[in-house]
Design an enzyme around this catalytic site. Structure first.
Site, PDB file in Angstrom:
ATOM      1  N   HIS A   1      40.336  -5.280 -34.363  1.00  0.00           N
ATOM      2  CA  HIS A   1      39.185  -4.496 -34.280  1.00  0.00           C
ATOM      3  C   HIS A   1      39.239  -3.132 -35.242  1.00  0.00           C
ATOM      4  CE1 HIS A   1      41.312  -3.248 -30.934  1.00  0.00           C
ATOM      5  NE2 HIS A   1      40.839  -2.166 -30.942  1.00  0.00           N
TER       6      HIS A   1
ATOM      7  N   HIS B   1      43.180   9.335 -26.771  1.00  0.00           N
ATOM      8  CA  HIS B   1      43.277   8.316 -25.798  1.00  0.00           C
ATOM      9  C   HIS B   1      44.625   7.493 -25.504  1.00  0.00           C
ATOM     10  CE1 HIS B   1      43.359   6.144 -29.653  1.00  0.00           C
ATOM     11  NE2 HIS B   1      42.889   4.893 -29.124  1.00  0.00           N
TER      12      HIS B   1
END
Length: 314
Positions: free
Chosen positions: A115, A179
């Site tokens: 992805h 993140h």
């Protein structure tokens, strides 16, 4: 020859977890702006800097950088599976020029991408096969990592090579910002996890589904405040985006790898893809950021950014 840029965060939770209607609307508007920028520029080739999440590259052989002359999306998290329209001639030309520039880079004639590559193509072009592309993998997860300065030098070398193609080239960076998702690490891993990190190519659909369900569950717990994963850091994200916009990328060279982890999480190293993309654009001269979006989105465990930029005429 011209160069333009688009950098974007990616997240496997997009479409699987809703951050709220107002946030979703702002993200959608930002992507509309980026798509309009790309349509106006009308790229003839996309050079896409992206990471991997132990779907295509493993510790069996983990290069710091790799250019694909052929690539296929593994179709993780419901994204399209299948071949990317890689411009093999352009890829081999860029690889040769980067090597001649003094940077060691691997070349793949059968790269698998996840992805980190397929999502930006799907979101910005409507399909993973809509535009000729040269995928450039940067290891941003599997330790040990080289110094961040190497990402800048790689981007600059790729930018010079792309400029020599005499085409409208859009350089893209996919990843980051702050993140700290539940990505496994080899050190201290259980034997079955260690084996997957070393040689986990082509899992069964059931194995992939189980892995993805665990990630989705862990991020749902993070969004609910029920996790010890590192929180997002909007201030760090804003400062990094401002530095990239300034063009003074060498200021990052002195930052040790631990600085990224301590302030923005293990996967903040994906900003290396942004650094490489901005360095590539900078080889064509001074640039101006035209659109810039940022939102801290816990539901996607992402300091989510999206920028576009182009060179300023002399």
């Amino acid at each position: 020859m011209t160069l333009a840029l688009c950098t974007t965060s990616h997240t496997p939770l997009m479409g699987k977890a809703e951050p709220g209607a107002d946030v979703s609307a702002r993200v959608a508007a930002a992507f509309d702006e980026a798509r309009a920028f790309i349509r106006d520029y009308d790229p003839e080739l996309v050079v896409l800097f992206g990471p991997d999440h132990y779907n295509g590259f493993f510790y069996e052989v983990m290069p710091p950088f790799c250019i694909a002359a052929d690539a296929e999306s593994v179709g993780d998290y419901g994204l399209p599976k299948g071949p990317l329209p890689v411009d093999a001639e352009a890829a081999r030309h860029i690889a040769a020029q980067v090597l001649a520039d003094g940077l060691d880079i691997a070349v793949s004639e059968r790269m698998q991408v996840d992805h980190g590559f397929s999502q930006p193509l799907q979101l910005l072009f409507g399909a993973i096969d809509a535009v000729p592309v040269v995928p450039v993998f940067l290891n941003c997860v599997a330790e040990p990592l080289g110094p961040v300065a190497r990402a800048r030098l790689l981007g600059a070398a790729v930018g010079r090579a792309a400029a020599s193609l005499d085409r409208r080239v859009l350089v893209m960076g996919s990843g980051g910002l702050s993140h700290d998702p539940p990505v496994p690490q080899l050190r201290g891993a259980a034997p079955e996890v260690s084996e997957r990190l070393i040689s986990g190519r082509n899992p069964t659909p059931e194995e992939r589904a189980q892995r993805e369900a665990r990630v989705v569950g862990a991020i749902a717990a993070f969004a609910a405040g029920e996790s010890d994963l590192m929180p997002l850091n909007p201030q760090w994200d804003a400062e990094l985006m401002a530095l990239l916009a300034s063009g003074d990328l060498e200021r990052l060279d002195s930052r040790p790898n631990d600085w990224f982890v301590e302030h923005a999480g293990h996967s903040s190293h994906e900003v290396r893809t942004w650094i490489a993309a901005y360095a590539a654009l900078g080889t064509a001269g001074d640039y101006r950021v035209e659109t810039s979006f940022y939102e801290a989105i816990p539901e996607w465990i992402a300091g989510f950014g999206l920028t576009t930029a182009r060179t300023v005429p002399a």
